[in-house]
Design an enzyme around this catalytic site. Structure first.
Site, PDB file in Angstrom:
ATOM      1  N   ASP A   8      -7.872 -10.061   1.976  1.00  0.00           N
ATOM      2  CA  ASP A   8      -7.262  -8.984   1.178  1.00  0.00           C
ATOM      3  C   ASP A   8      -6.627  -7.983   2.131  1.00  0.00           C
ATOM      4  O   ASP A   8      -6.976  -7.932   3.321  1.00  0.00           O
ATOM      5  CB  ASP A   8      -8.318  -8.271   0.309  1.00  0.00           C
ATOM      6  CG  ASP A   8      -7.694  -7.170  -0.547  1.00  0.00           C
ATOM      7  OD1 ASP A   8      -6.673  -7.436  -1.219  1.00  0.00           O
ATOM      8  OD2 ASP A   8      -8.197  -6.028  -0.529  1.00  0.00           O
ATOM      9  N   SER A   9      -5.719  -7.173   1.588  1.00  0.00           N
ATOM     10  CA  SER A   9      -5.116  -6.122   2.408  1.00  0.00           C
ATOM     11  C   SER A   9      -6.180  -5.136   2.894  1.00  0.00           C
ATOM     12  O   SER A   9      -5.986  -4.464   3.896  1.00  0.00           O
ATOM     13  CB  SER A   9      -4.066  -5.379   1.582  1.00  0.00           C
ATOM     14  OG  SER A   9      -4.678  -4.832   0.433  1.00  0.00           O
ATOM     15  N   TYR A  40      -0.819  -2.593   0.835  1.00  0.00           N
ATOM     16  CA  TYR A  40       0.348  -3.474   0.835  1.00  0.00           C
ATOM     17  C   TYR A  40       1.238  -3.204  -0.396  1.00  0.00           C
ATOM     18  O   TYR A  40       2.414  -3.536  -0.387  1.00  0.00           O
ATOM     19  CB  TYR A  40      -0.091  -4.939   0.719  1.00  0.00           C
ATOM     20  CG  TYR A  40      -0.572  -5.624   1.974  1.00  0.00           C
ATOM     21  CD1 TYR A  40      -0.924  -4.924   3.115  1.00  0.00           C
ATOM     22  CD2 TYR A  40      -0.668  -7.019   2.008  1.00  0.00           C
ATOM     23  CE1 TYR A  40      -1.380  -5.600   4.253  1.00  0.00           C
ATOM     24  CE2 TYR A  40      -1.102  -7.693   3.131  1.00  0.00           C
ATOM     25  CZ  TYR A  40      -1.466  -6.980   4.249  1.00  0.00           C
ATOM     26  OH  TYR A  40      -1.906  -7.656   5.363  1.00  0.00           O
ATOM     27  N   GLY A  41       0.609  -2.673  -1.450  1.00  0.00           N
ATOM     28  CA  GLY A  41       1.193  -2.656  -2.796  1.00  0.00           C
ATOM     29  C   GLY A  41       2.630  -2.203  -2.940  1.00  0.00           C
ATOM     30  O   GLY A  41       3.351  -2.711  -3.775  1.00  0.00           O
ATOM     31  N   CYS A  71      -6.094 -11.023  -3.306  1.00  0.00           N
ATOM     32  CA  CYS A  71      -5.206  -9.871  -3.407  1.00  0.00           C
ATOM     33  C   CYS A  71      -4.033 -10.290  -4.289  1.00  0.00           C
ATOM     34  O   CYS A  71      -3.359 -11.286  -3.991  1.00  0.00           O
ATOM     35  CB  CYS A  71      -4.717  -9.504  -2.007  1.00  0.00           C
ATOM     36  SG  CYS A  71      -3.455  -8.217  -1.983  1.00  0.00           S
ATOM     37  N   ASN A  72      -3.820  -9.553  -5.365  1.00  0.00           N
ATOM     38  CA  ASN A  72      -2.733  -9.914  -6.277  1.00  0.00           C
ATOM     39  C   ASN A  72      -1.377  -9.729  -5.620  1.00  0.00           C
ATOM     40  O   ASN A  72      -0.469 -10.536  -5.816  1.00  0.00           O
ATOM     41  CB  ASN A  72      -2.797  -9.046  -7.534  1.00  0.00           C
ATOM     42  CG  ASN A  72      -3.982  -9.403  -8.400  1.00  0.00           C
ATOM     43  OD1 ASN A  72      -3.890 -10.230  -9.274  1.00  0.00           O
ATOM     44  ND2 ASN A  72      -5.134  -8.805  -8.119  1.00  0.00           N
ATOM     45  N   THR A  73      -1.250  -8.651  -4.855  1.00  0.00           N
ATOM     46  CA  THR A  73       0.042  -8.357  -4.232  1.00  0.00           C
ATOM     47  C   THR A  73       0.427  -9.486  -3.281  1.00  0.00           C
ATOM     48  O   THR A  73       1.559  -9.969  -3.295  1.00  0.00           O
ATOM     49  CB  THR A  73      -0.052  -7.014  -3.475  1.00  0.00           C
ATOM     50  OG1 THR A  73      -0.621  -6.046  -4.352  1.00  0.00           O
ATOM     51  CG2 THR A  73       1.294  -6.559  -3.002  1.00  0.00           C
ATOM     52  N   GLU A 156      -8.957   3.679  -1.808  1.00  0.00           N
ATOM     53  CA  GLU A 156      -9.147   3.494  -0.362  1.00  0.00           C
ATOM     54  C   GLU A 156      -9.679   4.784   0.281  1.00  0.00           C
ATOM     55  O   GLU A 156     -10.371   4.747   1.286  1.00  0.00           O
ATOM     56  CB  GLU A 156      -7.831   3.092   0.316  1.00  0.00           C
ATOM     57  CG  GLU A 156      -7.352   1.683  -0.031  1.00  0.00           C
ATOM     58  CD  GLU A 156      -7.820   0.602   0.952  1.00  0.00           C
ATOM     59  OE1 GLU A 156      -7.901   0.889   2.144  1.00  0.00           O
ATOM     60  OE2 GLU A 156      -8.095  -0.520   0.498  1.00  0.00           O
ATOM     61  N   CYS A 190      -5.273  -5.988  -9.997  1.00  0.00           N
ATOM     62  CA  CYS A 190      -5.351  -5.602  -8.583  1.00  0.00           C
ATOM     63  C   CYS A 190      -6.824  -5.605  -8.241  1.00  0.00           C
ATOM     64  O   CYS A 190      -7.639  -5.040  -8.990  1.00  0.00           O
ATOM     65  CB  CYS A 190      -4.761  -4.215  -8.363  1.00  0.00           C
ATOM     66  SG  CYS A 190      -5.108  -3.549  -6.710  1.00  0.00           S
ATOM     67  N   THR A 191      -7.168  -6.228  -7.139  1.00  0.00           N
ATOM     68  CA  THR A 191      -8.588  -6.421  -6.844  1.00  0.00           C
ATOM     69  C   THR A 191      -9.304  -5.118  -6.480  1.00  0.00           C
ATOM     70  O   THR A 191     -10.526  -5.074  -6.435  1.00  0.00           O
ATOM     71  CB  THR A 191      -8.774  -7.466  -5.729  1.00  0.00           C
ATOM     72  OG1 THR A 191      -8.014  -7.064  -4.578  1.00  0.00           O
ATOM     73  CG2 THR A 191      -8.292  -8.834  -6.185  1.00  0.00           C
ATOM     74  N   HIS A 192      -8.529  -4.056  -6.229  1.00  0.00           N
ATOM     75  CA  HIS A 192      -9.154  -2.756  -5.974  1.00  0.00           C
ATOM     76  C   HIS A 192      -9.657  -2.088  -7.259  1.00  0.00           C
ATOM     77  O   HIS A 192     -10.586  -1.287  -7.225  1.00  0.00           O
ATOM     78  CB  HIS A 192      -8.147  -1.796  -5.340  1.00  0.00           C
ATOM     79  CG  HIS A 192      -7.954  -1.972  -3.875  1.00  0.00           C
ATOM     80  ND1 HIS A 192      -7.423  -3.106  -3.326  1.00  0.00           N
ATOM     81  CD2 HIS A 192      -8.223  -1.146  -2.835  1.00  0.00           C
ATOM     82  CE1 HIS A 192      -7.347  -2.960  -2.009  1.00  0.00           C
ATOM     83  NE2 HIS A 192      -7.833  -1.776  -1.684  1.00  0.00           N
TER      84      HIS A 192
HETATM   85  N1  DGL Z   1      -5.943  -5.342  -3.641  1.00  0.00           N
HETATM   86  C1  DGL Z   1      -4.559  -5.639  -3.682  1.00  0.00           C
HETATM   87  C2  DGL Z   1      -4.172  -6.333  -4.985  1.00  0.00           C
HETATM   88  O1  DGL Z   1      -4.952  -6.984  -5.587  1.00  0.00           O
HETATM   89  C3  DGL Z   1      -3.581  -4.533  -3.428  1.00  0.00           C
HETATM   90  C4  DGL Z   1      -4.000  -3.404  -2.618  1.00  0.00           C
HETATM   91  C5  DGL Z   1      -2.891  -2.867  -1.777  1.00  0.00           C
HETATM   92  O2  DGL Z   1      -1.965  -2.237  -2.304  1.00  0.00           O
HETATM   93  O3  DGL Z   1      -2.974  -3.103  -0.583  1.00  0.00           O
HETATM   94  O4  DGL Z   1      -3.055  -6.260  -5.431  1.00  0.00           O
END
Ligand code: DGL
Length: 272
Positions: A8-9, A40-41, A71-73, A156, A190-192
């Protein structure tokens, strides 16, 4: 044989990793968080692809044959390019899987009205990956997306319990439901976002289902390994879980425990 890699990011993938470990405790794992370059988003396609590929290749060099982009992104922006352009440089045994397809596969069971909402990063929303994947499987479902660019930075930075977080959650919920009031299920794409679950729940009307994807991804991985015994045979069985972060390990460990649900002791990884 080697460990299963989970990327993941930053911290978000730990919400998926936790469910994977719960479902498949027999395997050895390496978690890799590129925290030094997160989030990363809101980054460009080129940057997300470059960063994700670098991390996947680090995991391959650590002997992982199977890597999950938790990570979805990264799944939205980099998975297809990596599969089509980069995997051939490695052995045919190397595989990279994402989180969007397994989540899209259950969309049909989530909504009755046929209107499914999704909260995600800007990158995931702009990629239209959820719309495309869900349309392939359930053309009768309409997907309504809302980008929430402030949520990952809030998470974060551990700013979950203040008025600022409440403001941005309320704003995004309002914007999503204004697009389509008949939405009856919302996916946290988004996994966050599971870390914001209690706050989101407070702002989303009670009749709307709110779904985190960790368990869906874990079930899908279990199914994949069951259907591909040749791939499962390359995954080492051992209770070892190793965590790498491109951040300072002390900083990572403190926050990671919140996402993973138990103490974490990470090692530092420095990009070249
Ligand atoms: N956790 C990431 C996701 O699922 C994105 C987090 C990020 O923006 O880095 O999309």
């Amino acid at each position: 044989m080697g460990p299963i890699g989970v990327f993941d990011s930053g911290y978000g993938g730990l919400t998926v990793f936790k469910e994977i470990v719960r479902k498949l405790p027999q395997y050895e794992y390496i978690y890799f968080g590129d925290n030094a370059r997160a989030p990363y988003g809101s980054r460009s396609f080129e940057t997300i692809y470059k960063y994700t590929l670098e991390c996947v290749e680090h995991l391959f060099r650590m002997d992982c044959r199977l890597v999950i982009l938790a990570c979805n992104t990264a799944s939205a922006k980099a998975l297809r390019s990596i599969q089509q352009q980069n995997l051939s440089a490695w052995s045919p045994e190397h595989r990279v899987l994402g989180v969007i397809r397994p989540t899209a596969e259950v969309a049909g069971a989530l909504t009755r009205t046929g209107h499914l909402g999704i909260f995600a990063t800007e990158g995931t929303v702009k990629s239209q990956s959820y719309i495309l994947e869900i349309d392939k499987l359930f053309p009768e479902i309409q997907v309504w997306q809302q980008a929430c660019p402030m949520w990952v930075p809030l998470i974060e930075n551990n700013e979950l319990d203040n008025a600022g977080a409440a403001y941005f959650v309320e704003q995004s919920v309002g914007r999503l439901l204004a697009q389509q009031p008949q939405i009856d299920a919302i996916l946290l794409g988004c996994t966050h976002y599971p870390l914001l679950y209690p706050l989101i729940r407070r702002h989303v009307p009670g009749h709307i289902q709110l779904i985190a994807q960790g368990e869906l991804v874990a079930n899908s991985l279990a199914d994949y390994l069951h259907r591909h015994p040749d791939k499962a045979a390359l995954c080492r069985k051992s209770p070892v879980r190793t965590f790498y972060t491109t951040e300072t390990p002390e900083v990572f460990d403190e926050k990671a425990a919140l996402f993973y649900g138990e103490p974490v002791q990470s090692r530092h990884f420095e990009h070249d």
